[in-house]
Design an enzyme around this catalytic site. Structure first.
Site, PDB file in Angstrom:
ATOM      1  N   HIS A  12       0.851  -1.193   0.000  1.00  0.00           N
ATOM      2  CA  HIS A  12       0.000   0.000   0.000  1.00  0.00           C
ATOM      3  C   HIS A  12       0.878   1.231   0.000  1.00  0.00           C
ATOM      4  O   HIS A  12       1.911   1.265   0.663  1.00  0.00           O
ATOM      5  CB  HIS A  12      -0.943   0.029   1.212  1.00  0.00           C
ATOM      6  CG  HIS A  12      -0.276  -0.209   2.532  1.00  0.00           C
ATOM      7  ND1 HIS A  12       0.160  -1.456   2.937  1.00  0.00           N
ATOM      8  CD2 HIS A  12       0.057   0.634   3.539  1.00  0.00           C
ATOM      9  CE1 HIS A  12       0.716  -1.368   4.131  1.00  0.00           C
ATOM     10  NE2 HIS A  12       0.673  -0.096   4.527  1.00  0.00           N
TER      11      HIS A  12
ATOM     12  N   HIS B  87       0.667   5.173   1.027  1.00  0.00           N
ATOM     13  CA  HIS B  87      -0.096   6.211   1.717  1.00  0.00           C
ATOM     14  C   HIS B  87      -0.044   7.471   0.850  1.00  0.00           C
ATOM     15  O   HIS B  87       1.015   7.806   0.310  1.00  0.00           O
ATOM     16  CB  HIS B  87       0.540   6.552   3.062  1.00  0.00           C
ATOM     17  CG  HIS B  87       0.575   5.426   4.043  1.00  0.00           C
ATOM     18  ND1 HIS B  87      -0.246   5.360   5.142  1.00  0.00           N
ATOM     19  CD2 HIS B  87       1.351   4.312   4.091  1.00  0.00           C
ATOM     20  CE1 HIS B  87       0.026   4.268   5.841  1.00  0.00           C
ATOM     21  NE2 HIS B  87       1.000   3.608   5.223  1.00  0.00           N
TER      22      HIS B  87
HETATM   23  P1  AMP Z   1       1.737   0.512   7.505  1.00  0.00           P
HETATM   24  O1  AMP Z   1       1.644  -0.956   7.151  1.00  0.00           O
HETATM   25  O2  AMP Z   1       2.718   0.788   8.595  1.00  0.00           O
HETATM   26  O3  AMP Z   1       1.984   1.374   6.309  1.00  0.00           O
HETATM   27  O4  AMP Z   1       0.343   0.969   8.127  1.00  0.00           O
HETATM   28  C1  AMP Z   1      -0.894   0.398   7.797  1.00  0.00           C
HETATM   29  C2  AMP Z   1      -1.943   1.468   7.744  1.00  0.00           C
HETATM   30  O5  AMP Z   1      -3.198   0.838   7.509  1.00  0.00           O
HETATM   31  C3  AMP Z   1      -2.099   2.307   9.027  1.00  0.00           C
HETATM   32  O6  AMP Z   1      -1.987   3.697   8.696  1.00  0.00           O
HETATM   33  C4  AMP Z   1      -3.497   1.946   9.529  1.00  0.00           C
HETATM   34  O7  AMP Z   1      -4.150   3.029  10.146  1.00  0.00           O
HETATM   35  C5  AMP Z   1      -4.180   1.504   8.246  1.00  0.00           C
HETATM   36  N1  AMP Z   1      -5.303   0.570   8.440  1.00  0.00           N
HETATM   37  C6  AMP Z   1      -5.288  -0.598   9.117  1.00  0.00           C
HETATM   38  N2  AMP Z   1      -6.478  -1.209   9.050  1.00  0.00           N
HETATM   39  C7  AMP Z   1      -7.272  -0.410   8.277  1.00  0.00           C
HETATM   40  C8  AMP Z   1      -8.617  -0.486   7.815  1.00  0.00           C
HETATM   41  N3  AMP Z   1      -9.409  -1.524   8.132  1.00  0.00           N
HETATM   42  N4  AMP Z   1      -9.096   0.503   7.039  1.00  0.00           N
HETATM   43  C9  AMP Z   1      -8.319   1.561   6.716  1.00  0.00           C
HETATM   44  N5  AMP Z   1      -7.034   1.690   7.104  1.00  0.00           N
HETATM   45  C10 AMP Z   1      -6.519   0.728   7.879  1.00  0.00           C
END
Ligand code: AMP
Length: 121
Positions: A104, A106
């Site tokens: 993903h 951001h």
């Molecule tokens: P990272 O893997 O460190 O880039 O972070 C994962 C991101 O996914 C974090 O910013 C979380 O807030 C986000 N996240 C986790 N679960 C969900 C969800 N169900 N819907 C939207 N965002 C999510």
């Protein structure tokens, strides 16, 4: 790391868990982060199952790679971020502090975002 399709983003892609959708194409899904760190904080994920950026660009068909990155550009436009600017970021692996094991990016925006990364000496 082998891809595990029980991760939360795979479940969102299958419609098992809801999301606040921003944009969807054949190759990508974009939705608001559940814990926003900026006025605009959207996640853009490929529909192709890959854990990391390097795995994705190595394994996914060229049209899926192009489709994913084009979709991210469409998201940026849709959110009105082109003129004021924005930041894209992919936390990757252990040192990158990746929490969800599906690639993903951001997309952050909506205010000045400050320096790229906190300096750690
Ligand atoms: P990272 O893997 O460190 O880039 O972070 C994962 C991101 O996914 C974090 O910013 C979380 O807030 C986000 N996240 C986790 N679960 C969900 C969800 N169900 N819907 C939207 N965002 C999510």
């Amino acid at each position: 790391m082998a891809y595990d399709d029980t991760n939360i983003f795979a479940r969102i892609l299958r419609g098992e868990i809801p999301c606040k959708k921003v944009h969807e194409t054949e190759y990508a899904l974009a939705f608001h982060d559940i814990n926003p760190r900026a006025p605009v904080h959207v996640l853009v994920i490929p529909k192709f199952p890959a854990v990391t950026y390097d795995e994705f660009v190595a394994k996914a068909p060229a049209e899926a790679v192009a489709g994913y990155f084009r979709a991210m550009g469409e998201v940026v436009e849709k959110l009105g971020l082109v003129a004021p600017g924005y930041r894209v970021l992919a936390n990757t692996g252990e040192h990158g502090h990746q929490e969800v094991q599906h690639l993903h990016f951001h997309v952050f925006g909506g205010r000045p975002l400050g320096p790229m990364i906190k300096r750690i000496d």
